[in-house]
Design an enzyme around this catalytic site. Structure first.
Site, short mmCIF file in Angstrom:
data_model
loop_
_atom_site.label_atom_id
_atom_site.label_comp_id
_atom_site.label_asym_id
_atom_site.label_seq_id
_atom_site.Cartn_x
_atom_site.Cartn_y
_atom_site.Cartn_z
N THR A 11 -10.17 -1.74 -7.89
CA THR A 11 -10.67 -0.41 -7.50
C THR A 11 -9.54 0.53 -7.09
OG1 THR A 11 -10.98 -1.23 -5.26
CG2 THR A 11 -12.93 -1.23 -6.69
N TYR A 101 -3.70 -8.12 10.31
CA TYR A 101 -4.58 -7.99 9.14
C TYR A 101 -3.73 -7.85 7.88
CZ TYR A 101 -7.86 -6.08 5.80
OH TYR A 101 -8.60 -5.86 4.66
N THR A 131 7.19 -5.08 -4.06
CA THR A 131 7.49 -3.68 -3.79
C THR A 131 8.94 -3.45 -3.37
OG1 THR A 131 7.07 -1.88 -2.22
CG2 THR A 131 6.55 -4.09 -1.47
N GLU A 133 9.75 -1.67 -1.05
CA GLU A 133 9.80 -1.59 0.43
C GLU A 133 10.53 -2.80 1.01
OE1 GLU A 133 8.35 0.65 2.96
OE2 GLU A 133 8.61 1.93 1.23
N TYR A 155 4.24 -4.25 6.66
CA TYR A 155 3.84 -4.27 5.24
C TYR A 155 4.92 -4.93 4.40
CZ TYR A 155 3.23 -2.52 0.46
OH TYR A 155 3.13 -2.43 -0.91
N LYS A 159 4.87 -8.41 2.20
CA LYS A 159 5.13 -8.44 0.76
C LYS A 159 6.32 -9.35 0.43
CE LYS A 159 2.12 -5.75 -1.40
NZ LYS A 159 1.34 -6.17 -2.57
N ARG A 190 -3.93 8.40 -7.06
CA ARG A 190 -3.29 7.87 -5.86
C ARG A 190 -4.22 8.06 -4.66
NH1 ARG A 190 0.30 4.42 -3.57
NH2 ARG A 190 2.41 5.24 -3.55
P1 NAP Z 1 -4.30 0.92 -3.66
O1 NAP Z 1 -4.73 2.09 -4.50
O2 NAP Z 1 -4.22 1.10 -2.18
O3 NAP Z 1 -5.33 -0.27 -3.97
C1 NAP Z 1 -5.39 -1.42 -3.18
C2 NAP Z 1 -6.48 -2.32 -3.73
O4 NAP Z 1 -6.55 -3.51 -2.93
C3 NAP Z 1 -7.89 -1.69 -3.69
O5 NAP Z 1 -8.59 -2.07 -4.84
C4 NAP Z 1 -8.50 -2.34 -2.47
O6 NAP Z 1 -9.91 -2.41 -2.49
C5 NAP Z 1 -7.91 -3.74 -2.59
N1 NAP Z 1 -7.99 -4.50 -1.34
C6 NAP Z 1 -7.57 -4.14 -0.12
N2 NAP Z 1 -7.85 -5.09 0.78
C7 NAP Z 1 -8.50 -6.09 0.11
C8 NAP Z 1 -9.07 -7.31 0.50
N3 NAP Z 1 -9.06 -7.72 1.77
N4 NAP Z 1 -9.65 -8.09 -0.46
C9 NAP Z 1 -9.70 -7.65 -1.75
N5 NAP Z 1 -9.18 -6.49 -2.17
C10 NAP Z 1 -8.59 -5.71 -1.25
O7 NAP Z 1 -2.92 0.35 -4.16
P2 NAP Z 1 -2.11 0.66 -5.51
O8 NAP Z 1 -1.29 1.88 -5.31
O9 NAP Z 1 -3.02 0.55 -6.66
O10 NAP Z 1 -1.06 -0.55 -5.52
C11 NAP Z 1 -1.42 -1.82 -6.07
C12 NAP Z 1 -0.57 -2.91 -5.41
O11 NAP Z 1 0.80 -2.65 -5.65
C13 NAP Z 1 -0.72 -3.01 -3.90
O12 NAP Z 1 -0.64 -4.37 -3.55
C14 NAP Z 1 0.49 -2.26 -3.36
O13 NAP Z 1 0.85 -2.77 -2.09
C15 NAP Z 1 1.52 -2.58 -4.43
N6 NAP Z 1 2.54 -1.55 -4.66
C16 NAP Z 1 2.18 -0.26 -4.89
C17 NAP Z 1 3.16 0.68 -5.19
C18 NAP Z 1 2.80 2.11 -5.46
O14 NAP Z 1 3.71 2.97 -5.44
N7 NAP Z 1 1.56 2.42 -5.77
C19 NAP Z 1 4.52 0.30 -5.23
C20 NAP Z 1 4.84 -1.04 -5.03
C21 NAP Z 1 3.85 -1.96 -4.76
P3 NAP Z 1 -10.84 -1.23 -1.84
O15 NAP Z 1 -10.98 -0.20 -2.93
O16 NAP Z 1 -12.09 -1.96 -1.52
O17 NAP Z 1 -10.12 -0.70 -0.65
O1 G4F Z 2 3.25 8.07 0.30
P1 G4F Z 2 3.73 7.13 1.32
O2 G4F Z 2 2.77 6.73 2.39
O3 G4F Z 2 4.28 5.86 0.52
P2 G4F Z 2 5.25 4.66 0.94
O4 G4F Z 2 5.34 4.50 2.40
O5 G4F Z 2 6.53 4.84 0.20
O6 G4F Z 2 4.45 3.40 0.38
C1 G4F Z 2 3.96 3.38 -0.95
O7 G4F Z 2 4.98 3.01 -1.83
C2 G4F Z 2 5.50 1.68 -1.59
C3 G4F Z 2 6.65 1.46 -2.55
O8 G4F Z 2 7.76 2.08 -1.97
C4 G4F Z 2 4.39 0.68 -1.80
F1 G4F Z 2 4.88 -0.58 -1.64
C5 G4F Z 2 3.27 0.97 -0.83
O9 G4F Z 2 2.18 0.08 -1.11
C6 G4F Z 2 2.79 2.39 -1.03
O10 G4F Z 2 2.18 2.49 -2.30
O11 G4F Z 2 5.02 7.70 2.04
C7 G4F Z 2 6.14 8.16 1.30
C8 G4F Z 2 7.12 8.84 2.25
C9 G4F Z 2 7.39 8.01 3.50
O12 G4F Z 2 8.78 8.02 3.75
C10 G4F Z 2 6.66 8.75 4.61
O13 G4F Z 2 7.27 8.65 5.90
O14 G4F Z 2 6.53 10.04 2.70
C11 G4F Z 2 6.73 10.17 4.09
N1 G4F Z 2 5.68 11.04 4.62
C12 G4F Z 2 5.91 12.27 5.17
N2 G4F Z 2 4.76 12.81 5.57
C13 G4F Z 2 4.36 10.81 4.64
C14 G4F Z 2 3.77 11.93 5.24
N3 G4F Z 2 3.62 9.77 4.20
C15 G4F Z 2 2.25 9.84 4.34
N4 G4F Z 2 1.51 8.84 3.89
N5 G4F Z 2 1.66 10.91 4.94
C16 G4F Z 2 2.37 11.99 5.42
O15 G4F Z 2 1.81 12.94 5.96
#
Ligand code: NAP
Ligand code: G4F
Length: 326
Positions: A11, A101, A131, A133, A155, A159, A190
């Site tokens: 999702t 959690y 990631t 991170e 986080y 990971k 997103r």
């Molecule tokens: P996202 O939009 O936040 O989606 C997270 C997914 O995990 C949702 O489907 C959510 O379900 C599900 N989930 C959360 N808790 C769960 C649980 N307890 N049991 C089963 N499902 C659960 O994340 P995304 O951006 O698609 O990223 C996908 C993965 O890549 C994540 O693991 C994230 O940490 C990792 N990642 C993302 C990025 C990025 O830039 N997007 C970069 C590096 C790594 P619900 O819809 O029910 O909440």
């Molecule tokens: O959009 P963010 O919350 O993404 P962040 O922290 O980079 O994490 C995302 O990318 C990771 C890969 O690097 C994934 F592993 C993770 O699951 C997720 O998808 O924040 C991006 C940047 C941060 O430095 C934050 O401090 O934006 C800065 N920021 C500034 N103002 C903010 C805000 N972030 C959020 N969420 N909200 C703000 O108002």
């Protein structure tokens, strides 16, 4: 027989794009979903698939990464060829508020899945959503698959544990298990509380007179931002290799949140100075350093390359919000 994929996090942003990709490739896609009080699943409801593809190729199953019994049952029922493990608590700032959690779902959740694969008695290919991170505050730049991890958030720690579990099961049991070390990737799908979507939505709301101010945390932070549909293609490519391995997926370019703000407001024809304020509640106890990825291994081995660059990514996101709200 079509190949069967099982996606955790179906999702989410990446899960929805990956579902579209796999269905187009002829897969039968099974997804893990949590029971919620509403049956609406915005990203899945908006999948770009025909009614027949939805009915015959996409199947949803209730379960949770916190509960192994349901996962075991699902593995026996689905018998997947490929598992894409994308589910988890994915918000870095939230992980400081809910570390226990976050660790349980992200790290132990991966252990639960890997145990299912070990016990299921058939070859399964496993992708883990690692990631950038995990690099935290790295000593070298750009980062590649050999750069040491120095995580600075709960986080990132969860990971890193999950990443090592994946390579540990590969080395110990010979599982075909890959870590995709993905840098930030964004899209109109997103989550609303990640900064790029928050900015794009804020700009549209201001343009249309519904809001006046956009409040942000640390706008000096620099990120390597790519386009999500291109990044999920790399996940699939990793599982089609002869040998399981880990890959960095990134654009190799870093831009600040401030640059994202300025570009987004400019696209909408607005002056950001009049609309952006600082919100201290969005600051994090610790921020990662400058992380920017070196994806040359993926380029060589997978033939993967990013196509959408920063300016174009911002445009895609802002225009999607302006259209949605029109
Ligand atoms: P996202 O939009 O936040 O989606 C997270 C997914 O995990 C949702 O489907 C959510 O379900 C599900 N989930 C959360 N808790 C769960 C649980 N307890 N049991 C089963 N499902 C659960 O994340 P995304 O951006 O698609 O990223 C996908 C993965 O890549 C994540 O693991 C994230 O940490 C990792 N990642 C993302 C990025 C990025 O830039 N997007 C970069 C590096 C790594 P619900 O819809 O029910 O909440
Ligand atoms: O959009 P963010 O919350 O993404 P962040 O922290 O980079 O994490 C995302 O990318 C990771 C890969 O690097 C994934 F592993 C993770 O699951 C997720 O998808 O924040 C991006 C940047 C941060 O430095 C934050 O401090 O934006 C800065 N920021 C500034 N103002 C903010 C805000 N972030 C959020 N969420 N909200 C703000 O108002």
């Amino acid at each position: 027989m079509p190949k069967r994929a099982f996606i955790t996090g179906i999702t989410g942003q990446d899960g929805s794009y990956l579902t579209e990709l796999l269905v187009q490739k002829g897969y039968e896609v099974h997804g893990l979903v949590r029971r919620t009080s509403s049956m609406q699943r915005g990203r899945l409801d908006g999948l770009v698939l025909s009614p027949a593809q939805r009915k015959d190729q996409v199947f949803l199953h209730y379960g949770d990464l916190g509960e192994s019994s349901a996962l075991v049952r699902l593995f026996h029922k689905i018998k997947p060829d490929e598992v894409y493990h994308l589910g988890g608590q994915s918000h870095v700032r939230v992980s400081f508020e809910s570390p226990e959690y976050t660790f349980d779902i992200n790290a132990s959740g991966t252990a639960r899945l890997l145990e299912c694969i070990r016990d299921c008695g058939q070859p399964v290919r496993f992708y883990h959503a690692s990631t950038c991170e995990m690099f935290g505050r790295p000593e070298t730049s750009p980062q590649n698959e050999n750069t040491p991890f120095r995580p600075v958030s709960p986080y990132a720690c969860s990971k890193a544990a999950s990443h090592y579990l994946t390579s540990c099961y590969r080395d110990s049991y010979g599982l075909f298990a890959c870590n995709g070390i993905l840098f930030n990737h964004e899209s109109p799908r997103r989550g609303e509380n990640f900064v790029t979507r928050k900015i794009a939505r804020g700009v549209a709301a201001i343009k249309q007179g519904r809001e006046k101010i956009l409040k942000l945390g640390n706008t000096d932070a620099r990120k390597d931002w790519g386009y999500a549909p291109e990044f999920v293609a790399a996940m699939w490519q990793m599982l089609q290799q002869d040998k399981a391995d880990d890959f960095v997926i990134a654009t190799g370019e870093a831009h600040s949140v401030q640059e994202f703000v300025e570009t987004a407001f400019q696209i909408a024809g607005l002056d950001w100075h009049a609309h952006v304020e600082t919100d201290p509640s969005q600051m994090r106890p610790a921020e990662v350093g400058l992380i920017v990825g070196d994806a040359s291994k993926a380029r060589k081995s997978l033939g993967w390359e990013p196509k959408t660059r920063f300016q174009e990514l911002v445009r895609i996101m802002v225009e999607a919000e302006l259209q949605d709200d029109a």
